[in-house]
Design a protein around this motif. Structure first.
Motif, mmCIF file in Angstrom:
data_model
loop_
_atom_site.group_PDB
_atom_site.id
_atom_site.type_symbol
_atom_site.label_atom_id
_atom_site.label_comp_id
_atom_site.label_asym_id
_atom_site.label_seq_id
_atom_site.Cartn_x
_atom_site.Cartn_y
_atom_site.Cartn_z
ATOM 1 N N ARG A 284 0.798 -1.140 -0.034
ATOM 2 C CA ARG A 284 0.036 0.102 0.003
ATOM 3 C C ARG A 284 0.869 1.131 -0.072
ATOM 4 O O ARG A 284 1.935 1.489 0.571
ATOM 5 N N PRO A 285 0.447 2.492 -0.471
ATOM 6 C CA PRO A 285 1.117 3.667 -0.527
ATOM 7 C C PRO A 285 1.304 4.119 0.682
ATOM 8 O O PRO A 285 0.463 3.870 1.835
ATOM 9 N N GLU A 287 2.836 7.811 2.167
ATOM 10 C CA GLU A 287 3.519 9.192 2.037
ATOM 11 C C GLU A 287 4.354 9.410 3.212
ATOM 12 O O GLU A 287 3.836 10.072 4.137
ATOM 13 N N ARG A 313 11.580 0.578 -2.454
ATOM 14 C CA ARG A 313 11.218 1.313 -3.665
ATOM 15 C C ARG A 313 9.896 0.597 -4.110
ATOM 16 O O ARG A 313 9.128 1.367 -4.890
ATOM 17 N N GLN A 314 9.294 -0.383 -3.752
ATOM 18 C CA GLN A 314 8.244 -0.989 -4.074
ATOM 19 C C GLN A 314 7.113 -0.566 -3.398
ATOM 20 O O GLN A 314 5.763 -0.782 -3.665
ATOM 21 N N PRO A 316 4.701 2.539 -2.772
ATOM 22 C CA PRO A 316 4.331 3.558 -3.264
ATOM 23 C C PRO A 316 4.486 4.680 -2.569
ATOM 24 O O PRO A 316 4.007 4.829 -1.437
ATOM 25 N N SER A 317 4.944 5.972 -3.113
ATOM 26 C CA SER A 317 4.573 7.184 -2.654
ATOM 27 C C SER A 317 5.787 7.265 -1.216
ATOM 28 O O SER A 317 6.087 8.306 -0.649
ATOM 29 N N ASP A 319 9.131 8.154 0.285
ATOM 30 C CA ASP A 319 10.206 8.932 0.000
ATOM 31 C C ASP A 319 11.639 8.448 0.833
ATOM 32 O O ASP A 319 11.718 8.515 2.070
ATOM 33 N N GLN A 397 2.917 -2.278 5.338
ATOM 34 C CA GLN A 397 2.130 -1.670 4.158
ATOM 35 C C GLN A 397 1.982 -2.862 3.078
ATOM 36 O O GLN A 397 1.372 -2.708 2.156
#
Length: 402
Positions: A284-285, A287, A313-314, A316-317, A319, A397
């Motif tokens: 899941r993303p 942030e 890096r898998q 999402p979002s 940083d 995640q």
């Protein structure tokens, strides 16, 4: 018929290993202790010369001489860049075994850390007495060089992390891996252990958890070879009963010792297995800006830094901000932060400075000793970066198929 050569004595082995060094000095810029002191005796080249002198009888293991060997972090940055392929890890272990454990070692404290049952009891007592709120007042009453003071400062209440869901559709024909929990990690990194099991099962592995006990790393690197050998035998017995095809540990600091005990077994960081099957994992993303600290053992023993970055890096979002090198070591280095707390704190300052410049919301590191050491430094500086094992974040995640 050719006669077999007689086995080398420890001194002969050390002398042979030391002879491989060509004294080029390429290791010096990578050595944290040489950077700390600017002293040739605190460099890999200097320590190799000391080891050779001890092995050949040209020097005695006086306190003034052995302190330079004791200061070595065992980070193996030198070994990674050595053009002559000097086996510095083996040389260091054999030389410390030759001169025996340091009389400064905090034997009682290290004995407690090697017992998961005692650690769990200490955690319960600490939690019930609110130790986190008054530990610094107690620590301040102890000398700055006290190992017990350093242990108090690194003590923290284990974070309550929700257990990730268990993937379904597990089959007996899936490849089996054994997870070695270790000692401190089995208590302080229990969430990462659960996360590793969840992720590996989602990637199509069966996981067998071995009993929790010390692999012998602290004894091996402390010069107590007899105890290290006994624990290695326990590792072998435990492994043989597992029926698995390979062994993993969520703490890279255990990998070198496990490989020494099981030279014919594949012993790896779980992120290596997970990265090979990352197409089976969906996340899941999130942030969030995270700083990623790569422990020396992950870089120089596990060699799994690329696999870890690929996995993160898998998400999402997410940083990712990787800590640059140098600085090369945070100073934790197994029991080094307990035996030489002032030196360890000086090494830690550089790493904390790098983290601050990255301005993260969270810090990820796969070695429990590094995380505890860095968190203690954060407390002193008033920083508030929550720390977590990367596997714990990945499991949180993970999308689990219904």
């Amino acid at each position: 018929m050719a006669l077999e050569k007689p086995p080398h004595t420890r001194k002969q082995k050390i002398a042979s290993l030391a002879d491989q060094c060509v004294q080029c000095g390429l290791c010096l810029p990578t050595c944290p202790t040489y950077g700390l002191d600017g002293n040739e005796a605190e460099s890999p080249r200097g320590r190799i010369a000391i080891a050779a002198a001890l092995a050949r009888g040209d020097a005695e293991p006086t306190e003034a001489l052995r302190i330079h060997l004791d200061h070595c972090l065992g980070c193996l940055n030198c070994q990674r860049v050595c053009p002559a392929n000097v086996k510095y890890d083996e040389l260091l272990v054999e030389t410390r075994a030759l001169i025996g454990p340091s009389p400064r070692r905090p034997k009682q404290l290290l004995a407690m850390l090697k017992q998961p049952s005692l650690l769990r009891l200490a955690a319960r007592v600490g939690g019930s007495t609110g130790l986190a709120h008054w530990k610094q007042r107690l620590a301040d009453r102890l000398p700055a060089t006290s190992a017990w003071r350093s242990a108090l400062e690194t003590w923290s209440e284990p974070a309550h992390v929700a257990a990730p869901p268990v993937p379904k559709n597990q089959h007996a024909d899936q490849p089996a891996v054994a997870l070695f929990p270790g000692c401190v990690a089995s208590v302080e990194d229990e969430a990462a252990e659960r996360a590793a099991i969840t992720l590996l099962q989602a990637a199509g592995y069966r996981v067998e958890r071995l009993p929790a006990f010390c692999c012998g790393a602290m004894d091996l690197h402390g010069g107590d070879m007899d105890t290290a050998d006994r624990l290695a035998e326990r590792v072998r017995d435990s492994w043989q009963r597992s029926g698995a095809t390979q062994l993993i540990s969520v703490t890279p600091g255990c990998l070198g010792t496990l490989r020494r005990a099981l030279p014919d077994v594949t012993v790896s960081d779980p992120v290596t297995l997970l990265a090979e099957r990352r197409d089976r994992l969906v996340f899941r993303p999130l942030e969030r800006r995270v700083a990623v600290h790569l422990p020396c053992t992950q870089l120089n023993v596990a060699r799994s830094e690329s696999a870890l970055q690929d996995l993160l890096r898998q998400v999402p979002s997410l940083d990712l901000a990787m800590l640059p090198r140098p600085p090369h070591c945070c100073g934790a280095a197994g029991s080094h932060m307990l035996e030489f707390p002032e030196r360890a704190a000086r090494l830690r300052e550089g790493v904390l400075g790098q983290i601050a410049r990255l301005a993260p919301q969270q810090l990820l590191s796969s070695n429990i000793g590094c995380r505890l050491h860095l968190a203690a430094g954060m407390d002193k500086q008033g920083e508030q970066w929550p720390t977590m094992h990367p596997l714990t974040l990945l499991a949180q995640q993970l999308e689990i198929s219904p």
